[in-house]
Design a protein around this motif. Structure first.
Motif, short mmCIF file in Angstrom:
data_model
loop_
_atom_site.label_atom_id
_atom_site.label_comp_id
_atom_site.label_asym_id
_atom_site.label_seq_id
_atom_site.Cartn_x
_atom_site.Cartn_y
_atom_site.Cartn_z
N UNK A 152 0.86 -1.19 0.00
CA UNK A 152 0.00 0.00 0.00
C UNK A 152 0.89 1.23 0.00
N UNK A 153 0.70 2.11 -1.00
CA UNK A 153 1.48 3.34 -1.10
C UNK A 153 0.54 4.49 -1.46
N UNK A 154 0.30 5.38 -0.50
CA UNK A 154 -0.57 6.55 -0.69
C UNK A 154 -1.94 6.11 -1.20
N UNK A 155 -2.31 6.48 -2.44
CA UNK A 155 -3.63 6.12 -2.95
C UNK A 155 -3.60 4.91 -3.86
N UNK A 156 -2.54 4.11 -3.77
CA UNK A 156 -2.38 2.93 -4.62
C UNK A 156 -2.09 1.69 -3.78
N UNK A 157 -2.45 0.54 -4.32
CA UNK A 157 -2.13 -0.73 -3.68
C UNK A 157 -1.91 -1.78 -4.77
N UNK A 158 -1.28 -2.88 -4.41
CA UNK A 158 -1.03 -3.93 -5.40
C UNK A 158 -1.42 -5.30 -4.86
N UNK A 159 -1.58 -6.23 -5.78
CA UNK A 159 -1.78 -7.64 -5.45
C UNK A 159 -0.80 -8.45 -6.28
N UNK A 160 -0.45 -9.63 -5.78
CA UNK A 160 0.44 -10.54 -6.48
C UNK A 160 -0.39 -11.73 -6.97
N UNK A 161 -0.26 -12.04 -8.26
CA UNK A 161 -1.10 -13.07 -8.87
C UNK A 161 -0.28 -14.27 -9.30
N UNK A 162 -0.76 -15.46 -8.94
CA UNK A 162 -0.10 -16.71 -9.34
C UNK A 162 -0.65 -17.14 -10.70
N UNK A 163 0.02 -18.04 -11.40
CA UNK A 163 -0.44 -18.49 -12.72
C UNK A 163 -1.87 -19.02 -12.73
N UNK A 164 -2.31 -19.70 -11.66
CA UNK A 164 -3.66 -20.24 -11.61
C UNK A 164 -4.70 -19.13 -11.67
N UNK A 165 -4.46 -18.05 -10.93
CA UNK A 165 -5.40 -16.92 -10.95
C UNK A 165 -5.42 -16.25 -12.32
N UNK A 166 -4.25 -16.11 -12.93
CA UNK A 166 -4.16 -15.49 -14.25
C UNK A 166 -4.88 -16.33 -15.30
N UNK A 167 -4.81 -17.66 -15.16
CA UNK A 167 -5.43 -18.55 -16.14
C UNK A 167 -6.93 -18.68 -15.94
N UNK A 168 -7.38 -18.64 -14.69
CA UNK A 168 -8.79 -18.91 -14.38
C UNK A 168 -9.66 -17.67 -14.49
N UNK A 169 -9.07 -16.47 -14.38
CA UNK A 169 -9.85 -15.24 -14.34
C UNK A 169 -9.46 -14.31 -15.49
N UNK A 170 -10.14 -13.17 -15.54
CA UNK A 170 -9.86 -12.19 -16.59
C UNK A 170 -8.68 -11.28 -16.26
N UNK A 171 -8.14 -11.35 -15.04
CA UNK A 171 -7.05 -10.45 -14.67
C UNK A 171 -5.81 -10.66 -15.52
N UNK A 172 -5.63 -11.86 -16.04
CA UNK A 172 -4.47 -12.12 -16.88
C UNK A 172 -4.50 -11.36 -18.20
N UNK A 173 -5.68 -10.86 -18.58
CA UNK A 173 -5.83 -10.15 -19.85
C UNK A 173 -5.98 -8.63 -19.67
N UNK A 174 -5.94 -8.17 -18.43
CA UNK A 174 -6.16 -6.76 -18.17
C UNK A 174 -4.97 -5.91 -18.62
N UNK A 175 -5.28 -4.67 -19.02
CA UNK A 175 -4.25 -3.75 -19.51
C UNK A 175 -4.27 -2.47 -18.67
N UNK A 176 -3.21 -1.68 -18.82
CA UNK A 176 -3.13 -0.40 -18.12
C UNK A 176 -4.33 0.48 -18.48
N UNK A 177 -4.85 1.17 -17.49
CA UNK A 177 -5.96 2.09 -17.72
C UNK A 177 -7.33 1.46 -17.58
N UNK A 178 -7.41 0.13 -17.61
CA UNK A 178 -8.71 -0.51 -17.46
C UNK A 178 -9.16 -0.44 -16.00
N UNK A 179 -10.47 -0.55 -15.82
CA UNK A 179 -11.04 -0.46 -14.48
C UNK A 179 -11.48 -1.84 -13.99
N UNK A 180 -11.35 -2.04 -12.70
CA UNK A 180 -11.81 -3.28 -12.07
C UNK A 180 -12.76 -2.93 -10.93
N UNK A 181 -13.68 -3.83 -10.64
CA UNK A 181 -14.63 -3.62 -9.56
C UNK A 181 -13.98 -3.94 -8.21
#
Length: 213
Positions: A152-181
């Protein structure tokens, strides 16, 4: 209620537009169709939606004005995919964390760092006041996925994604500027709000005591 363990992705095959209202038609994974009835709850990118029709394997969901305003679902078109999860059963294993399916806001992807077998994605919330609920190693729902907050840094935060999450969900296809719920963890929110309220009451009592002297 949901668990944040995405059961698969589903493609939008048609969209019916109306004034401040739209209907999405999806083809859900076969395993999710068993026993699916009108009125059932299915999370789309973490947003709880109700089944309004089932026809030959195509399932309809209605999205009202507030849903289109708060979530990223209104930005999607035919052919886009969403993360899907059916409502949790009472005897189901809670592999993630309890989620309501009520989206608080959407966050912008501001940085993606890819390394071997890992991916780090940074998000910026639209309201800095929400950052008080985003805690290091705390839970958060991102497009319906139960994830642990990495940094967590100021108004930003990050998550770390394993290959299973990238393969099973749409996060593996996300690009800069896109919005997530984003769904903030309700327990974290309750604790933070309670502490703030208690401290505010204590400060008010202290101020009253000083004034009366």
């Amino acid at each position: 209620m949901f668990t944040g363990i995405v059961q698969g992705t589903a493609s939008i095959v048609a969209i019916e537009e109306k004034s401040h209202f739209r209907t999405h038609y999806l083809t859900l994974p076969t395993a999710m169709m068993a026993g699916l009835e009108l009125g059932a709850s299915v999370a789309h990118n973490g947003c709880c939606l109700t089944v309004s029709a089932v026809n030959d394997g195509v399932v309809a969901f209605d999205l009202m004005k507030e849903t289109l305003r708060v979530t990223n679902l209104g930005e999607l078109g035919v052919g886009d995919e969403v993360n899907v999860e059916r409502a949790a059963a009472f005897n189901a294993e809670i592999g993630g964390h309890l989620m309501s399916g009520h989206i608080m806001c959407s966050a912008e992807i501001v940085k993606i760092v890819t390394s071997e077998n890992n991916r780090q994605i940074w998000f910026r919330l639209p309201d800095k006041n929400l950052m008080k609920y985003v805690l290091y190693k705390g839970y958060i729902g991102i497009d319906g996925i139960s994830l642990t907050i990495g940094e967590v840094v100021q108004d930003k935060f990050c998550v770390h994604l394993i290959p299973e999450t990238l393969a099973r969900t749409t996060l593996g296809k996300k690009r800069l500027g896109q919005r997530v719920n984003i769904e903030i963890d309700s327990q974290t929110q309750a604790v933070v709000d309670t502490v703030e309220r208690v401290l505010a009451q204590r400060d008010a009592m202290s101020a009253t005591s000083v004034t009366s002297l």
